[in-house]
Design an enzyme around this catalytic site. Structure first.
Site, PDB file in Angstrom:
ATOM      1  N   LYS A  78       0.848  -1.195   0.000  1.00 35.78           N
ATOM      2  CA  LYS A  78       0.000   0.000   0.000  1.00 35.78           C
ATOM      3  C   LYS A  78       0.885   1.247   0.000  1.00 35.78           C
ATOM      4  O   LYS A  78       1.928   1.275   0.668  1.00 35.78           O
ATOM      5  CB  LYS A  78      -0.912  -0.032   1.237  1.00 35.78           C
ATOM      6  CG  LYS A  78      -1.970   1.065   1.290  1.00 35.78           C
ATOM      7  CD  LYS A  78      -2.919   0.884   2.476  1.00 35.78           C
ATOM      8  CE  LYS A  78      -3.937   2.002   2.590  1.00 35.78           C
ATOM      9  NZ  LYS A  78      -4.862   1.839   3.731  1.00 35.78           N
ATOM     10  N   SER A 159      -9.906   2.372   2.781  1.00 32.40           N
ATOM     11  CA  SER A 159      -8.939   3.063   1.962  1.00 32.40           C
ATOM     12  C   SER A 159      -7.976   2.137   1.234  1.00 32.40           C
ATOM     13  O   SER A 159      -7.320   2.565   0.291  1.00 32.40           O
ATOM     14  CB  SER A 159      -8.122   4.031   2.818  1.00 32.40           C
ATOM     15  OG  SER A 159      -7.344   3.322   3.775  1.00 32.40           O
ATOM     16  N   SER A 183     -10.233  -0.001   7.165  1.00 33.10           N
ATOM     17  CA  SER A 183      -9.680   0.037   5.805  1.00 33.10           C
ATOM     18  C   SER A 183      -9.023  -1.234   5.296  1.00 33.10           C
ATOM     19  O   SER A 183      -8.652  -1.298   4.122  1.00 33.10           O
ATOM     20  CB  SER A 183      -8.682   1.178   5.678  1.00 33.10           C
ATOM     21  OG  SER A 183      -9.373   2.380   5.495  1.00 33.10           O
TER      22      SER A 183
HETATM   23  N1  GLN Z   1     -13.191   4.884   6.192  1.00 34.51           N
HETATM   24  C1  GLN Z   1     -12.607   5.305   7.433  1.00 34.51           C
HETATM   25  C2  GLN Z   1     -12.114   6.714   7.306  1.00 34.51           C
HETATM   26  O1  GLN Z   1     -12.277   7.293   6.281  1.00 34.51           O
HETATM   27  C3  GLN Z   1     -11.500   4.375   7.827  1.00 34.51           C
HETATM   28  C4  GLN Z   1     -10.271   4.586   7.052  1.00 34.51           C
HETATM   29  C5  GLN Z   1      -9.141   3.714   7.480  1.00 34.51           C
HETATM   30  O2  GLN Z   1      -9.330   2.714   8.170  1.00 34.51           O
HETATM   31  N2  GLN Z   1      -7.965   4.121   7.091  1.00 34.51           N
HETATM   32  O3  GLN Z   1     -11.578   7.263   8.234  1.00 34.51           O
END
Ligand code: GLN
Length: 492
Positions: A78, A159, A183
């Site tokens: 990532k 994400s 995410s």
């Molecule tokens: N969707 C959540 C956010 O936007 C979690 C994102 C994540 O786990 N990095 O904060």
């Protein structure tokens, strides 16, 4: 998928060691799949030469003591893991062109374990998002399509959207993700693969671009539970460079795998029966309960009374930490710098205005607001107190059970563009995932089945602190019973 790209990490490892195929053949097959899959926009950087270089080292070592646990396995990383000499952009314009002179602990461990790198994976900007649409490099497109004959482009989740799409499309046998509030788990559920967020502190955060430091955790995503165990063993471990890293030995999760759940009690939290969740999700949840019973577990009803405060709490704490963490992007130290302005202050402002996207700016503003004098106690301190209550809920529940089963997400994958203009609808995606993040607990998504539109749905397991083994074992019990073998039909 070619024969090699459809194999699991365990199969590739064993086949490589047994001489069925070479590491170069494996790397070549995945490099070709990455190239053929460009329409999905899953990668920000491709590094076929690095995958091949690691493969040559693996082939030279084959049959000797120099073979490492991940020799012959190429992975996707990532794009918020700093990788030495390779662009690491965290999905943001502000880090465009940033090539770190150092390697994150987690990606460094994977390399030291023999893994090669296929490239860097697209993601929501600074990991803020649930659909990969906040990326400055454009959204990732899921390899999955609805079965209605239409051609709507779907999100792979976020994400870690590039990570999810790469595994689901056979472009990488395994990948790293990070999970701050879902995410790893939500994208894994959206594309029909497995992913685990370990206990907070299991994986070092050193060299991972920070979003919300008290929540961020790295973890693996892969085709199945065994592969997640293999990868996690090679990512986790104490690191003096991260003060929140757990100083504990890394268990041998792969050899500890067992789908016999006799003696385990699985809690079903009544507060997770949420209005508006499609019936199919609840039906799959009931099916999951039956599968775990069949594996020998006892099912108990539990209560997590503060669940309804988890999302609002998360959306105070995460932006607060982000606003502080992202202060370092000032145009002086890293990446983008906007010149042609009169003063230093103007340079800061212009750089941040051009460099950050709308969602990141929204979070910086919310975070700055909740931390400001006069509001700090009303919002930030209050949220910290509620976080403690949420943690306490889990501690109490784990007196009556060993594991908790819930759905991973309140819907299957949605179409690109469907939710991006409605931040609250987007934030709701993580309603089941966020409580475990606030409590720092290990949690995993495994595929359970398909919905009426032919899209994958995930089941979510939460365990006690440091009990990844029970989470993986229950995941395996579900995997064996669900028999989920569906793959996206190749159209790209
Ligand atoms: N969707 C959540 C956010 O936007 C979690 C994102 C994540 O786990 N990095 O904060």
């Amino acid at each position: 998928m070619s024969e090699l790209t459809s194999k699991t990490i365990a199969q590739l490892r064993d086949g490589f060691r047994g001489g069925d195929f070479s590491a170069r053949e494996i790397a070549g097959a995945f490099n070709a799949a990455v190239e053929a899959g460009r329409a999905l926009n899953a990668w920000t950087v491709e590094t076929p030469e690095l995958a091949l270089a690691a493969a040559d080292v693996a082939d030279a070592a084959r049959g000797s003591d120099a073979v490492q646990p991940l020799s012959g396995i190429p992975l996707g990383i990532k794009d918020l893991f700093c990788t030495e000499g390779v662009a690491s952009t965290t999905g943001s314009n502000i880090l465009r062109g940033f090539k770190p002179p150092y390697e994150s602990t987690v990606s460094g461990k994977l390399k030291a374990a023999g893994a090669g790198m296929l490239g860097k994976l697209n993601m929501d900007e600074f990991a803020m998002g649930s659909s990969n649409e906040t990326s400055a490099y454009g959204p990732v497109i899921s390899p999955w399509k609805r079965n209605d004959g239409g051609n709507v482009a779907l999100t792979p989740g976020g994400s870690s959207g590039g990570s999810a799409a790469a595994v689901a499309a056979g472009m990488a046998p395994g990948v790293t993700g990070t999970d701050t509030g879902g995410s790893i788990r939500q994208p894994a559920a959206f594309v029909g693969i497995s992913g685990i967020k370990p206990t907070y502190g299991r994986c070092s955060r050193w060299g991972i671009v920070a979003f919300a430091s008290s929540l961020d955790q790295a973890g693996p995503m892969a085709k199945d539970v065994r592969d997640c165990a293999i990868l996690l063993e090679n990512m986790a471990g104490f690191d003096v460079k991260d003060a929140t890293s757990l100083n504990l030995p890394v268990p041998q999760w792969e050899s500890g795998l067992s789908s016999n759940l006799k003696g385990k009690r699985v809690g079903i939290p009544k507060e997770y029966r949420i209005d508006g969740v499609p019936e199919e999700i609840n039906t799959l949840w009931d099916q999951g309960i039956a599968w775990l019973k069949d594996a020998g577990a006892e099912i108990v009803e539990i209560s997590l009374p503060h669940t309804k405060y988890a999302l609002p709490t998360y959306y105070i704490i995460a932006p607060a930490e982000a606003s502080s963490n992202l202060a370092r992007y000032d145009g002086v130290r890293y990446g983008l710098r906007e010149m042609g302005v009169k003063s230093l202050d103007d340079m800061y402002a212009a750089t941040r205005d051009t460099g950050f996207g709308a969602e990141v700016k929204r979070r910086i503003m919310i975070g700055t607001y909740v931390l400001s004098a006069g509001y700090y106690d009303a919002y930030f301190t209050k949220a910290q107190k509620v976080r403690t209550l949420i943690k306490r809920d889990f501690a109490q529940a784990f007196e009556a059970c060993d594991l908790i089963l819930t759905p991973t997400a309140p819907s299957a994958a949605f179409g690109l563009g469907e939710k991006i203009s409605d931040p609250l609808a987007m934030y709701l995606n993580d309603v089941f995932a966020v409580p475990a993040s606030l409590a720092g607990l290990p949690a995993m998504s495994v595929p359970g089945g398909l919905d009426a539109q032919g899209l994958p749905l995930g089941l979510h397991l939460i365990g006690r602190e440091c009990d990844e083994q029970s989470v993986l074992n229950a995941g395996l019990a579900i995997e064996e019973r669900a028999g989920f073998t569906a793959r996206a039909e190749k159209w790209w």
